[in-house]
Design a protein around this motif. Structure first.
Motif, PDB file in Angstrom:
ATOM      1  N   GLN A  91       5.303  11.645   6.875  1.00 46.24           N
ATOM      2  CA  GLN A  91       4.986  10.224   6.708  1.00 46.24           C
ATOM      3  C   GLN A  91       3.495  10.016   6.471  1.00 46.24           C
ATOM      4  O   GLN A  91       3.104   9.202   5.625  1.00 46.24           O
ATOM      5  CB  GLN A  91       5.452   9.438   7.924  1.00 46.24           C
ATOM      6  N   GLU A  92       2.665  10.740   7.200  1.00 42.37           N
ATOM      7  CA  GLU A  92       1.220  10.624   7.019  1.00 42.37           C
ATOM      8  C   GLU A  92       0.800  11.117   5.633  1.00 42.37           C
ATOM      9  O   GLU A  92      -0.051  10.511   4.977  1.00 42.37           O
ATOM     10  CB  GLU A  92       0.491  11.407   8.115  1.00 42.37           C
TER      11      GLU A  92
ATOM     12  N   LYS B  80       1.897   8.537   3.075  1.00 41.53           N
ATOM     13  CA  LYS B  80       1.038   7.352   3.176  1.00 41.53           C
ATOM     14  C   LYS B  80      -0.307   7.595   2.496  1.00 41.53           C
ATOM     15  O   LYS B  80      -0.776   6.764   1.706  1.00 41.53           O
ATOM     16  CB  LYS B  80       0.834   7.005   4.650  1.00 41.53           C
ATOM     17  N   SER B  81      -0.916   8.733   2.768  1.00 47.55           N
ATOM     18  CA  SER B  81      -2.195   9.053   2.158  1.00 47.55           C
ATOM     19  C   SER B  81      -2.060   9.282   0.656  1.00 47.55           C
ATOM     20  O   SER B  81      -2.915   8.865  -0.127  1.00 47.55           O
ATOM     21  CB  SER B  81      -2.777  10.291   2.832  1.00 47.55           C
TER      22      SER B  81
ATOM     23  N   THR C  71      -1.652   5.912  -1.006  1.00 48.26           N
ATOM     24  CA  THR C  71      -2.880   5.129  -0.943  1.00 48.26           C
ATOM     25  C   THR C  71      -3.834   5.531  -2.056  1.00 48.26           C
ATOM     26  O   THR C  71      -4.435   4.673  -2.705  1.00 48.26           O
ATOM     27  CB  THR C  71      -3.562   5.313   0.419  1.00 48.26           C
TER      28      THR C  71
END
Length: 135
Positions: free
Chosen positions: A29-30, A33-34, A37
């Motif tokens: 998930q991280e 997300k990154s 972004t």
């Protein structure tokens, strides 16, 4: 491809990757997300820029060019939507499949490093070469 490469880089930054590494849901998930972004913003901006250019082609009164612009607008809009929605969903659904090649030791990474070498040492030489040509 742009999103997949960035996703693999993010997994490596988080310390997850390699052939046998276990990938946790939180790290996936991280990484997504990154990835979204940074790369998502790039894809959105470049897609909007191309969409604007093709929209101007669509309003040209020549039928062939106008229809080319309309088709390109439709195709490009669909591709941006797919890259911003379906691609992250596929990365989340199968992170082991997409992340297993996230390793600095894979043959493609070794080959690229052998071509590029040490970037910090070669950058000043490249700029000196450009300076010699332009002056």
């Amino acid at each position: 491809l742009f999103l997949l490469t960035r996703f693999r880089e993010e997994l490596l930054k988080l310390g997850v990757g390699g052939e046998d590494a276990a990938i946790s849901i939180e790290s996936v998930q991280e990484a997504i997300k990154s990835t979204m972004t940074t790369s998502g913003a790039t894809i959105l901006l470049s897609g909007f820029t191309l969409l604007t250019a093709f929209a101007f082609l669509a309003v040209i009164p020549v039928d062939l060019i106008g229809s080319l612009g309309q088709g390109a607008c439709l195709t490009l809009g669909l591709m941006v939507v797919v890259n911003l929605t379906l691609a992250p969903a596929l990365l989340a659904a199968a992170p082991v499949f997409f992340g297993r090649a996230a390793s600095q030791q894979r043959s493609g990474a070794r080959w690229a490093r052998s071509l590029v070498g040490d970037r910090s040492a070669s950058a000043p030489v490249g700029w000196q070469w450009v300076a010699k040509i332009t002056t």
